[in-house]
Motif scaffolding. Sequence first.
Motif, PDB file in Angstrom:
ATOM      1  N   LYS A 194      -2.236 -10.604  -0.885  1.00 46.48           N
ATOM      2  CA  LYS A 194      -1.439  -9.612  -1.597  1.00 46.48           C
ATOM      3  C   LYS A 194      -0.452  -8.961  -0.638  1.00 46.48           C
ATOM      4  N   ARG A 195       0.665  -8.584  -1.170  1.00 41.99           N
ATOM      5  CA  ARG A 195       1.703  -7.935  -0.374  1.00 41.99           C
ATOM      6  C   ARG A 195       1.141  -6.698   0.321  1.00 41.99           C
ATOM      7  N   GLY A 196       1.454  -6.569   1.588  1.00 38.58           N
ATOM      8  CA  GLY A 196       1.017  -5.416   2.351  1.00 38.58           C
ATOM      9  C   GLY A 196      -0.291  -5.603   3.087  1.00 38.58           C
ATOM     10  N   PHE A 197      -0.982  -6.719   2.847  1.00 42.48           N
ATOM     11  CA  PHE A 197      -2.228  -6.954   3.572  1.00 42.48           C
ATOM     12  C   PHE A 197      -1.902  -7.148   5.044  1.00 42.48           C
TER      13      PHE A 197
ATOM     14  N   ASP B 109      -3.118 -15.685   5.564  1.00 42.65           N
ATOM     15  CA  ASP B 109      -3.985 -14.571   5.916  1.00 42.65           C
ATOM     16  C   ASP B 109      -5.254 -15.092   6.589  1.00 42.65           C
ATOM     17  N   PHE B 110      -5.835 -14.237   7.415  1.00 46.74           N
ATOM     18  CA  PHE B 110      -7.093 -14.601   8.060  1.00 46.74           C
ATOM     19  C   PHE B 110      -8.208 -14.690   7.025  1.00 46.74           C
ATOM     20  N   SER B 111      -9.202 -15.506   7.329  1.00 46.10           N
ATOM     21  CA  SER B 111     -10.397 -15.604   6.486  1.00 46.10           C
ATOM     22  C   SER B 111     -11.321 -14.427   6.794  1.00 46.10           C
ATOM     23  N   LYS B 112     -12.345 -14.261   5.982  1.00 43.95           N
ATOM     24  CA  LYS B 112     -13.315 -13.193   6.218  1.00 43.95           C
ATOM     25  C   LYS B 112     -13.976 -13.365   7.584  1.00 43.95           C
ATOM     26  N   ASP B 113     -14.335 -14.597   7.939  1.00 44.13           N
ATOM     27  CA  ASP B 113     -14.957 -14.845   9.236  1.00 44.13           C
ATOM     28  C   ASP B 113     -14.011 -14.499  10.387  1.00 44.13           C
ATOM     29  N   GLN B 114     -12.730 -14.812  10.224  1.00 41.61           N
ATOM     30  CA  GLN B 114     -11.749 -14.472  11.261  1.00 41.61           C
ATOM     31  C   GLN B 114     -11.581 -12.960  11.378  1.00 41.61           C
ATOM     32  N   LEU B 115     -11.570 -12.271  10.246  1.00 39.10           N
ATOM     33  CA  LEU B 115     -11.485 -10.810  10.278  1.00 39.10           C
ATOM     34  C   LEU B 115     -12.697 -10.207  10.984  1.00 39.10           C
ATOM     35  N   LEU B 116     -13.860 -10.789  10.735  1.00 38.47           N
ATOM     36  CA  LEU B 116     -15.071 -10.297  11.394  1.00 38.47           C
ATOM     37  C   LEU B 116     -15.006 -10.550  12.900  1.00 38.47           C
TER      38      LEU B 116
ATOM     39  N   LEU C 166     -11.959  -5.799   3.026  1.00 37.18           N
ATOM     40  CA  LEU C 166     -10.590  -6.167   3.392  1.00 37.18           C
ATOM     41  C   LEU C 166     -10.161  -7.495   2.786  1.00 37.18           C
ATOM     42  N   ILE C 167     -11.058  -8.459   2.753  1.00 35.37           N
ATOM     43  CA  ILE C 167     -10.670  -9.816   2.318  1.00 35.37           C
ATOM     44  C   ILE C 167     -10.232  -9.832   0.850  1.00 35.37           C
ATOM     45  N   VAL C 168     -10.637  -8.854   0.085  1.00 36.10           N
ATOM     46  CA  VAL C 168     -10.228  -8.752  -1.319  1.00 36.10           C
ATOM     47  C   VAL C 168      -8.713  -8.594  -1.415  1.00 36.10           C
ATOM     48  N   ARG C 169      -8.099  -7.994  -0.393  1.00 35.02           N
ATOM     49  CA  ARG C 169      -6.652  -7.758  -0.407  1.00 35.02           C
ATOM     50  C   ARG C 169      -5.858  -8.930   0.171  1.00 35.02           C
ATOM     51  N   ALA C 170      -6.533  -9.919   0.716  1.00 38.97           N
ATOM     52  CA  ALA C 170      -5.835 -11.075   1.290  1.00 38.97           C
ATOM     53  C   ALA C 170      -4.968 -11.739   0.226  1.00 38.97           C
TER      54      ALA C 170
ATOM     55  N   ASP D  90      -5.095  -4.237   9.663  1.00 41.09           N
ATOM     56  CA  ASP D  90      -5.997  -3.515   8.761  1.00 41.09           C
ATOM     57  C   ASP D  90      -7.394  -3.367   9.377  1.00 41.09           C
ATOM     58  N   VAL D  91      -7.847  -4.380  10.097  1.00 43.15           N
ATOM     59  CA  VAL D  91      -9.132  -4.276  10.787  1.00 43.15           C
ATOM     60  C   VAL D  91      -9.071  -3.155  11.814  1.00 43.15           C
ATOM     61  N   ARG D  92      -8.029  -3.158  12.630  1.00 43.53           N
ATOM     62  CA  ARG D  92      -7.863  -2.121  13.665  1.00 43.53           C
ATOM     63  C   ARG D  92      -7.819  -0.727  13.022  1.00 43.53           C
ATOM     64  N   ARG D  93      -7.082  -0.606  11.927  1.00 38.75           N
ATOM     65  CA  ARG D  93      -6.974   0.702  11.254  1.00 38.75           C
ATOM     66  C   ARG D  93      -8.331   1.185  10.746  1.00 38.75           C
ATOM     67  N   MET D  94      -9.140   0.265  10.252  1.00 44.87           N
ATOM     68  CA  MET D  94     -10.476   0.639   9.776  1.00 44.87           C
ATOM     69  C   MET D  94     -11.334   1.143  10.941  1.00 44.87           C
TER      70      MET D  94
END
Length: 124
Positions: free
Chosen positions: A108-111, A69-76, A102-106, A116-120
């Motif tokens: 976990k299945r379905g993340f 999964d991407f890191s918080k910095d990558q998600l940002l 979002l990073i709290v769900r990293a 998820d960033v785009r959806r937000m």
Amino acid sequence: VIFIDEAYELDPGSDSQGKPIVSELLTASENYRADLSIILAGYQTDMNSKLYNYNEGLKSRFEDVIFEDFSKDQLLTIWNQILDEREWHADPKIGEIVTSRLIVRAGKRGFGNARDVRRMIERG
């Protein structure tokens, strides 16, 4: 190249329609290995329990590539790139808050990572 997303859904052990498909994939992966690339994508646990457990030789024909999964910095970074592409502007604190949630769900299945960033962003 053959790409099968959620390949575990073939589930040849319990789905009679999946058996002939997996059989053809096995045959093709052997007979055309010099000219054909087959990519089976899916959650690792499901791939192992539903697909690879069906036939011991199946797993040996494919190399596992695990995408973390991407890191918080990558998600940002993704958040900011999507905003830039759409020529939208937002207070930088919003991106921090969204990616912190979002990073709290990293892991976990379905993340959905970037999805998820785009959806937000699209939810507004």
